[in-house]
Scaffold this active site. Structure first.
Site, PDB file in Angstrom:
ATOM      1  N   TYR A  24      33.169  41.986  21.748  1.00  0.00           N
ATOM      2  CA  TYR A  24      31.992  41.685  22.574  1.00  0.00           C
ATOM      3  C   TYR A  24      31.806  40.175  22.697  1.00  0.00           C
ATOM      4  O   TYR A  24      31.598  39.645  23.794  1.00  0.00           O
ATOM      5  CB  TYR A  24      30.749  42.321  21.941  1.00  0.00           C
ATOM      6  CG  TYR A  24      29.455  42.002  22.658  1.00  0.00           C
ATOM      7  CD1 TYR A  24      29.197  42.500  23.927  1.00  0.00           C
ATOM      8  CD2 TYR A  24      28.481  41.196  22.049  1.00  0.00           C
ATOM      9  CE1 TYR A  24      28.012  42.215  24.590  1.00  0.00           C
ATOM     10  CE2 TYR A  24      27.292  40.907  22.702  1.00  0.00           C
ATOM     11  CZ  TYR A  24      27.062  41.416  23.971  1.00  0.00           C
ATOM     12  OH  TYR A  24      25.890  41.125  24.617  1.00  0.00           O
TER      13      TYR A  24
ATOM     14  N   LYS B 181      31.705  37.794  26.119  1.00  0.00           N
ATOM     15  CA  LYS B 181      30.513  37.016  26.482  1.00  0.00           C
ATOM     16  C   LYS B 181      30.813  35.512  26.507  1.00  0.00           C
ATOM     17  O   LYS B 181      30.224  34.773  27.306  1.00  0.00           O
ATOM     18  CB  LYS B 181      29.375  37.318  25.504  1.00  0.00           C
ATOM     19  CG  LYS B 181      28.842  38.743  25.586  1.00  0.00           C
ATOM     20  CD  LYS B 181      27.998  38.982  26.828  1.00  0.00           C
ATOM     21  CE  LYS B 181      28.714  39.605  27.972  1.00  0.00           C
ATOM     22  NZ  LYS B 181      27.841  39.803  29.160  1.00  0.00           N
TER      23      LYS B 181
END
Length: 319
Positions: A182, A186
């Site tokens: 993740y 990002k």
């Protein structure tokens, strides 16, 4: 920085695209933009959920002008098809809010051969943006400076990216856990923003030579009560208790307020040219990271990521 959606100017005649607009932050981003007269294309994977969301917004704002643009970020063919379909419908585009995303999901590879979070959060939005950039640049040449903007939703979760920021040797990060995957996706959103700003933002060669100027932002919305947070809390990661404590102390906001930073960057008249390219977290709450990692500030890493993305996406024929 003080901002409230009530200060958004009249957006009549302006067209926006919001991905993941059928729920959470995206839903309220669409609702506020539509409330102020914009024409919105709500991107959603499920036609049923998208149609229901549009109907609910129109109950609040009967004059809302919202169309559904079906798109599955886990399927790059769907992303390209949606972009091409949009380009047959409109001759201008003032705002693109790359809002949709998934967080800390189990390891999965998409049909396109990319790790799910990497593709959903970064690659698919990169492809969508590339297909829409020519129209956005064209639009910017006909309007006052700052009228055309791109907003990339990111997260303080980028601080959890692997050492070095982007693991080009193994972008799937299969053995690294869901949070580093993740964080990497990002971080890529932030680096993409910096590349877009350098290429098309104020002071860029494009802006100086009359090719068009686009203001770009990466937005950390903060801890927000959305289905994203709910899914993490229910995932067995031990996060349920954490979210419960945060709610108790009022550190998790409703999705409506979570949309405000996106709205400021997409449509506020108070945004300045010098703020293009920045990492935004408007509401400074106690205990919440609001700084960028060293990797997020690494211009060379941004260039390398852009080169890698162009090479792979061109090879796979998505651009």
């Amino acid at each position: 920085m003080n901002f409230h959606p009530e200060t958004i100017p009249d957006l009549k005649g302006k067209v926006f695209i919001v991905t993941g607009g059928n729920s959470g932050i995206g839903y309220y981003t669409v609702a506020h933009l539509a409330e102020n007269g914009a024409k919105i294309y709500m991107c959603a994977r499920s036609p049923e959920k998208g149609t229901t969301a549009i109907a609910n917004i129109k109950k609040m704002h009967p004059s809302a002008n919202i169309d559904l643009l079906q798109m599955d970020l886990m399927d790059l063919a769907s992303v390209v098809a949606a972009a091409k379909h949009f380009l047959t419908l409109e001759t201008a585009l003032c705002g693109l809010v790359n809002n949709a995303g998934i967080m800390a999901t189990p390891f999965e590879m998409t049909k396109d051969g990319h790790e799910a979070q990497w593709q959903t959060n970064y690659l698919a939005h990169w492809v969508l943006t590339e297909h829409l950039l020519p129209l956005m640049l064209q639009t910017s040449r006909t309007l006052p400076l700052g009228s055309v903007r791109i907003v990339n939703l990111t997260s303080s979760g980028h601080l959890g990216a692997p050492t070095g920021g982007i693991n080009f040797k193994d972008l799937s990060l299969k053995d690294s856990g869901r949070w580093p995957r993740y964080g990497q996706s990002k971080l890529a959103n932030i680096l993409h923003t910096k590349t877009l700003h350098k290429t098309y933002g104020p002071g860029s060669l494009s802006a100086r030579n009359g090719g068009g100027e686009i203001w770009v932002s990466s937005v950390h919305p903060g801890l927000v009560e959305t289905n994203l947070a709910t899914s993490v809390g229910e995932s067995g990661l031990g996060m349920m208790g954490v979210f419960s404590v945060l709610r108790m102390f009022g550190l998790i906001w409703p999705a409506d307020k979570g949309s405000w930073t996106s709205l400021f960057c997409a449509a506020s008249r108070d945004m300045k040219a010098e703020q293009s390219g920045m990492y935004f977290e408007i509401f400074r709450r106690f205990g919440e990271p609001r700084w960028q990692s060293s990797a997020a500030k690494d211009g060379k890493l941004a260039e390398r990521l852009e080169e890698w993305t162009w090479e792979v996406m061109r090879k796979e024929a998505w651009v």
